[in-house]
Every structure is written in C-alpha cells, then in structure tokens.
Scaffold this motif. Structure first.
Motif, PDB file in Angstrom:
ATOM      1  N   ALA A 136       0.812  -1.214   0.000  1.00 39.99           N
ATOM      2  CA  ALA A 136       0.000   0.000   0.000  1.00 39.99           C
ATOM      3  C   ALA A 136       0.847   1.267   0.000  1.00 39.99           C
ATOM      4  CB  ALA A 136      -0.937   0.003   1.206  1.00 39.99           C
ATOM      5  N   LEU A 137       2.034   1.209   0.600  1.00 37.99           N
ATOM      6  CA  LEU A 137       2.878   2.400   0.746  1.00 37.99           C
ATOM      7  C   LEU A 137       4.054   2.418  -0.214  1.00 37.99           C
ATOM      8  CD1 LEU A 137       2.933   2.592   4.651  1.00 37.99           C
ATOM      9  CD2 LEU A 137       1.436   3.811   3.064  1.00 37.99           C
ATOM     10  N   LEU A 196       9.386  -3.282  11.313  1.00 33.08           N
ATOM     11  CA  LEU A 196      10.526  -3.933  10.661  1.00 33.08           C
ATOM     12  C   LEU A 196      10.107  -4.767   9.451  1.00 33.08           C
ATOM     13  CD1 LEU A 196      13.508  -4.639  10.482  1.00 33.08           C
ATOM     14  CD2 LEU A 196      13.120  -6.443  12.180  1.00 33.08           C
ATOM     15  N   PRO A 197       9.096  -5.657   9.542  1.00 31.63           N
ATOM     16  CA  PRO A 197       8.665  -6.374   8.332  1.00 31.63           C
ATOM     17  C   PRO A 197       8.225  -5.429   7.214  1.00 31.63           C
ATOM     18  CG  PRO A 197       7.750  -7.416  10.276  1.00 31.63           C
ATOM     19  CD  PRO A 197       8.371  -6.137  10.731  1.00 31.63           C
ATOM     20  N   MET A 198       7.529  -4.360   7.557  1.00 33.89           N
ATOM     21  CA  MET A 198       7.075  -3.418   6.538  1.00 33.89           C
ATOM     22  C   MET A 198       8.258  -2.809   5.797  1.00 33.89           C
ATOM     23  SD  MET A 198       5.058   0.199   7.008  1.00 33.89           S
ATOM     24  CE  MET A 198       6.584   0.905   7.658  1.00 33.89           C
ATOM     25  N   MET A 199       9.290  -2.386   6.515  1.00 37.87           N
ATOM     26  CA  MET A 199      10.443  -1.759   5.878  1.00 37.87           C
ATOM     27  C   MET A 199      11.241  -2.756   5.052  1.00 37.87           C
ATOM     28  SD  MET A 199      10.002   1.328   6.655  1.00 37.87           S
ATOM     29  CE  MET A 199      11.514   1.999   5.981  1.00 37.87           C
ATOM     30  N   ALA A 214      11.779  -2.376   1.004  1.00 44.84           N
ATOM     31  CA  ALA A 214      13.090  -2.423   0.348  1.00 44.84           C
ATOM     32  C   ALA A 214      13.116  -3.467  -0.760  1.00 44.84           C
ATOM     33  CB  ALA A 214      14.175  -2.724   1.381  1.00 44.84           C
ATOM     34  N   ALA A 215      12.476  -4.611  -0.529  1.00 46.06           N
ATOM     35  CA  ALA A 215      12.446  -5.656  -1.555  1.00 46.06           C
ATOM     36  C   ALA A 215      11.587  -5.236  -2.743  1.00 46.06           C
ATOM     37  CB  ALA A 215      11.919  -6.951  -0.956  1.00 46.06           C
ATOM     38  N   LEU A 216      10.439  -4.610  -2.485  1.00 46.89           N
ATOM     39  CA  LEU A 216       9.563  -4.189  -3.574  1.00 46.89           C
ATOM     40  C   LEU A 216      10.223  -3.152  -4.469  1.00 46.89           C
ATOM     41  CD1 LEU A 216       6.162  -3.891  -1.652  1.00 46.89           C
ATOM     42  CD2 LEU A 216       6.769  -5.607  -3.359  1.00 46.89           C
ATOM     43  N   THR A 257      12.737 -12.483   0.598  1.00 41.31           N
ATOM     44  CA  THR A 257      12.484 -11.530   1.681  1.00 41.31           C
ATOM     45  C   THR A 257      11.378 -12.031   2.594  1.00 41.31           C
ATOM     46  OG1 THR A 257      13.166  -9.715   0.236  1.00 41.31           O
ATOM     47  CG2 THR A 257      11.930  -9.136   2.207  1.00 41.31           C
ATOM     48  N   ILE A 258      10.354 -12.638   2.009  1.00 41.05           N
ATOM     49  CA  ILE A 258       9.291 -13.225   2.823  1.00 41.05           C
ATOM     50  C   ILE A 258       9.862 -14.298   3.749  1.00 41.05           C
ATOM     51  CG2 ILE A 258       7.161 -14.581   2.755  1.00 41.05           C
ATOM     52  CD1 ILE A 258       6.468 -13.186   0.139  1.00 41.05           C
TER      53      ILE A 258
END
Length: 293
Positions: free
Chosen positions: A93-94, A170-173, A177-179, A212-213
C-alpha cells in the motif's frame, strides 16, 4: 613465492580477528557454557555436580514447562503469520513516492523504536478493565466488558496484539526495500498484456520477494519465541500461567528458584526449537518445484 602468499593470507586474516573475538566471547562461549550448565546440578552459590541429562528429563516432565511451551507455540503461530501478512500489505500500500506514503511509513515504523515498557504501558491503558479504551467501547455498544488481561482465553491474545503493533515496522520496511528492487520493466510488460492486479501480484511481485518473505518469517520466528517483556509487564504470565512463555519460565526457574542447571536445560531446548523452526522455514521456502514431465 608460496611463503609470501601464506604470509599475506595470514595478514588478511587479522582483519576479521576483532569480529571473531567478539563472536567467540558473546556467542560461542555463552552457548558452550549454557550446555555445560545444563548437564550439572548447579545454582549461583556453588560449583555444582555433573548429572548428565537429568535436567532435561526434569524439564520435559514439568507440566509448567509444557504449558509454557504450548503458550509459546500458539503465540508464534498467531503473531508470525500476522506480522508477515500485515507487513506485506502495508508495504504494497505504501510502495509509492508521495508525501502521504512517506508520512505513513514513518507513522507505522515509529512504534518499533519504543521500549517494551512504553509499549506495554500503552496497551495496558487499552485493555485495562473499567476505564480502558476497550471497556469504554464495549460499554458504548452495550456489551459486557471483557477482562482481556485477566481471562485465560484473552490474556495471551492481548499480549499478541501488543506485540504485533510493536514489531510491525521492521517487516514493513524489509518488504518495502524488496519491492523497490523489482525491475519496473516487469510491471510495464504486465500492463501491456492487460494483466489483472491479482495476476501481477501472484506472478511478479510475490515470486520476486520470496526470499524476503522467508527472511522476515525466520526473523519473526526467532524474535517471537523469545517473548518475555510484554508478557511479564502486561499479565505476569497469568492467569494460571496461560500467558507464561518459555523465556519467562526460564527466568523464574533460574533466578527465582535458583535452579540454574534446569533453567539452562530449558534454554537449550528453546534454542533447538528456534533452530529447527528456522531451518524448516528455510528448507520449505528454498525448495525448488519439481519440473513437470
């Protein structure tokens, strides 16, 4: 020539010596000492005596340990998938370059920099009976209040909600970064083919960030199995031990009952559980699909 090569090789090895020294002192030595303690009947006031695997037998036969183990497994099974899914959803979303997305990134990440004391204080105000936020909301809709921190079915869930809110940044960041590393050419080609958003997500986005997942899942498994501060400050392991995690059990055995050998054995079992869970996650995530004939 060979002699000078060996000499330069050893000189290059000196650059990693500071790291290896810290690694041995802070990781290897404590791990070896913990194994040694787990094989001895020892407290903090004497040398102890060798008892072999007796501490492990005592731990595995302790119903309090089995309850704490069950609590930790349930907590990890709830918190880790929630953190992975919510972190990925927020990252998707971000994943835009606007002022609004920058603001919300900072907003969602801000909880991660708080201490466990502040986090538990905030959520105690939410869940506390009588004047807490949830109690007020329940009263407004005409429902009886729930003792979230003092009811067996809700105490661990309440700790999990506070933990997810605290650790979500932390998971969001990491996902963001991966996206941002995915080539834009892939999305442009998908747009030319009129691919649906769901197809783009399942065929481009998720395969591109699969590693990353896996990384986020392993990090969260390791972190959430070490649950301690939230449970101690919010519920103190209650009621009747229904929110006591393994680390709190180790703390109580080692520093309240002074049974250091048994606490060390429990910590080694926790280490093996975390290692097995992380390795299983790694093997599953890196397994290549069999080629169709």
């Amino acid at each position: 020539m060979a002699e000078s090569y060996r000499r330069s090789h050893w000189k290059n090895g000196l650059f990693v010596l500071p790291y290896l020294s810290v690694f041995v002192v802070l990781l290897v030595f404590p791990l070896a000492w913990g194994v040694w303690l787990s094989l001895h009947k020892v407290d903090l006031f004497g040398p102890g005596r060798f008892v072999g695997l007796n501490n492990y037998v005592r731990v595995l036969a302790d119903p309090v340990f089995l309850q704490a183990l069950r609590n930790s497994v349930v907590f990890v099974a709830f918190s880790v998938p929630t953190l992975v899914v919510l972190g990925l959803f927020l990252a998707l979303a971000l994943n835009r370059t606007t002022r609004a997305t920058s603001f919300f990134r900072g907003l969602f990440f801000s909880s991660s920099v708080l201490s466990v004391t502040i986090v538990t204080l905030i959520w105690r105000f939410v869940f506390i009976p009588g004047d807490g936020l949830m109690a007020v909301l329940f009263e407004q809709v005409g429902l009886p209040p729930i003792g979230f921190l003092s009811t067996s079915g809700w105490s661990l869930f309440s700790v999990g909600v506070a933990t997810v809110w605290w650790c979500l940044g932390l998971p969001m960041m990491l996902f963001l970064a991966a996206l941002q590393q995915i080539p834009s050419d892939l999305y442009e080609a998908a747009a030319l083919d009129n691919a649906s958003p769901l197809r783009v997500l399942t065929r481009i986005t998720l395969p591109s960030i699969a590693r990353t997942i896996m990384l986020v899942a392993i990090i969260q498994i390791v972190m959430q199995f070490q649950l301690f501060g939230q449970a101690q400050l919010m519920t103190n392991g209650g009621p009747n031990g229904t929110s006591r995690p393994l680390v709190m059990y180790i703390y109580e055995v080692g520093f309240v009952r002074w049974d250091v050998g048994k606490a060390a054995a429990a910590s080694e079992i926790l280490f093996l559980i975390i290692l097995c869970a992380a390795m299983a996650q790694y093997v599953i995530a890196t397994r290549k699909p069999e080629a169709s004939e």
